[in-house]
Design a protein around this motif. Structure first.
Motif, short mmCIF file in Angstrom:
data_model
loop_
_atom_site.label_atom_id
_atom_site.label_comp_id
_atom_site.label_asym_id
_atom_site.label_seq_id
_atom_site.Cartn_x
_atom_site.Cartn_y
_atom_site.Cartn_z
N SER A 244 -57.07 17.07 -6.81
CA SER A 244 -55.92 16.97 -5.90
C SER A 244 -55.92 18.06 -4.84
CB SER A 244 -54.61 17.03 -6.70
OG SER A 244 -54.45 18.30 -7.30
N THR A 366 -46.03 17.72 -5.94
CA THR A 366 -47.09 16.81 -5.53
C THR A 366 -46.71 16.19 -4.19
OG1 THR A 366 -47.69 16.28 -7.82
CG2 THR A 366 -48.38 14.73 -6.12
N LYS A 402 -50.72 20.06 -4.70
CA LYS A 402 -51.40 18.92 -5.26
C LYS A 402 -51.15 17.75 -4.32
CE LYS A 402 -50.68 18.10 -9.61
NZ LYS A 402 -50.06 17.92 -10.99
N ALA A 404 -51.53 13.61 -3.74
CA ALA A 404 -51.72 12.32 -4.39
C ALA A 404 -52.77 11.50 -3.66
CB ALA A 404 -50.39 11.58 -4.44
#
Length: 421
Positions: A244, A366, A402, A404
């Motif tokens: 990621s 994220t 991070k 996606a």
């Protein structure tokens, strides 16, 4: 052939007996050949010694020597038809069987080939973890390299399986010399990546084992990545990233930043609360005291000799592996604590990977496709203030996480001038 052999051997015996001369009759021992083709010794009857004149001895001795040479040649040519075989020390063959480096040692041959040859195209091997760590822990004591060495940066991907952001990394590496970087991927056992031969990830998966979040085997995987990367003597800097992570700068800038740094990038700070000092285990003493306990990010970057220390550590790591169980996490405490004890002046006390913990919880934020854009990346860059080689710098983070899988296309759509690739 047997008749010729018997005649020649008897002739030689006669000549030798004749050359003994003297008064006393002695027992002359002569080697003969029996009808079965076996050697045997016979005692000739004692008889008065008969000395031949010197003028007859010389021709006869010459004839015997020449005949013996003829017999040896015949035996070699017709060895399959005779039970005799001439054995000669195979000195030339023995020399040919010597290791290549031994043959060329005096000629100045390729004695450094094991270290200077290019890294294997595939990262796969059949070593056990014990064998791998042993091989990776070898380090020359002489710091000056006796050959031209270009330091490489090893990018170590710790993943659960697929690399959804691989196209972005391909763009990052595109146009850069393979002499400047190497790639290693540790994934879930059984996962079979499908990268084309032109990809930087092609055949770069290392033998992997299960790595679970929060468990000790997570850092086992990180050590395994370090050990595999250490097998390439050209690797000088080792950076841990995940599936990621994305690069925030172009490869040339990242390479210069890491190879030009006097420090390794390991975050380490004192957290007196329950999620820091509260995770300390008394059994870690005397190697680690409560005052030495540190916390930091999992995503580190180290230079070669510190990487060797980590894979060879039999002082701290066995205790961490045994005692640091949830809610103590090895990947958050081992590197910050041990590096602060063993190499405090050599770490920058910060990571080069940016994460957002502002939302709270056990995991950082994220980011999906809707989050990615020029404003977002400029915001990340604006937050950067740090020291680099002792001087103030606005470039602190080289990577971010991070992200996606849905963020891939928006990231690829960003102008190359923004990220540098």
């Amino acid at each position: 052939m047997l008749k010729i052999s018997s005649f020649l051997l008897v002739s030689i015996g006669f000549v030798v007996d004749s050359m003994q001369g003297g008064g006393g009759g002695g027992a002359a021992v002569v080697l003969t050949v029996n009808g079965n083709g076996k050697d045997s010794f016979s005692n000739l009857a004692r008889a008065p010694s008969r000395s031949l004149p010197l003028k007859l001895l010389k021709p006869l001795l010459l004839f015997a020597v020449l005949a013996t040479g003829f017999l040896a040649a015949a035996l070699l040519l017709l060895g399959g038809a005779s039970s005799y075989r001439l054995t000669v020390p195979d000195v030339l063959s023995a020399a040919a069987r010597q290791p290549r480096c031994a043959q060329h040692q005096e000629e100045g041959g390729p004695t450094l080939e094991r270290w200077t040859r290019p890294a294997a195209a595939s990262a796969w091997h059949n070593m056990t973890d014990d064998e791998l760590l042993w091989a990776a822990s070898m380090e020359p004591r002489v710091r000056k390299y006796p050959y031209r060495r270009v330091p490489k940066v090893a990018f170590m991907f710790l993943t659960r399986g697929p690399l959804p952001l691989a196209p972005l990394w391909e763009r990052f590496f595109n146009g850069s010399s393979r002499e400047l970087f190497s790639v290693y991927v540790h994934s879930t056992p059984g996962y079979r990546p499908d990268f084309p031969p032109t990809s930087v990830f092609y055949r770069r998966q290392v033998p992997s084992q299960v790595a679970q979040w929060g468990q000790t085997n997570m850092f086992d995987a990180e050590r395994r990545l370090l050990a595999n990367a250490l097998l390439d003597a050209g690797n000088e800097r080792f950076v841990l990233v995940s599936e990621s992570c994305v690069p925030l700068h172009g490869f040339p800038a990242v390479y210069r930043y890491l190879t030009g740094s006097r420090h390794s990038f390991v975050g380490a700070f004192v957290d007196p609360g329950p999620h820091g000092r509260g995770r300390y285990r008394p059994g870690l003493a005397p190697e680690v005291s409560p005052e030495q306990w540190r916390k930091g990010a999992q995503w580190f970057e180290v230079e070669r000799d510190l990487a060797v220390f980590v894979v060879a550590d039999d002082r701290y790591y066995p205790k961490f592996r045994e005692l640091c169980r949830p809610p103590c996490y090895v990947d958050e405490h081992y590197m910050p604590t041990v590096m602060s004890i063993e190499a405090a002046g050599r770490i920058a006390n910060r990571s080069v990977t940016w994460v957002d913990w502002s939302r709270g919880g056990a995991h950082p934020a994220t980011f999906g496709g809707a989050d990615v854009g020029e404003a977002f990346l400029k915001k990340v860059a604006a937050e950067q203030r740090c020291l680099y080689n002792g001087q103030p710098s606005e470039v602190c983070f080289l990577f971010a996480r991070k992200f996606a899988p849905g963020a891939l296309q928006p990231l690829l759509s960003l102008p190359p001038t923004l990220l540098g690739y």
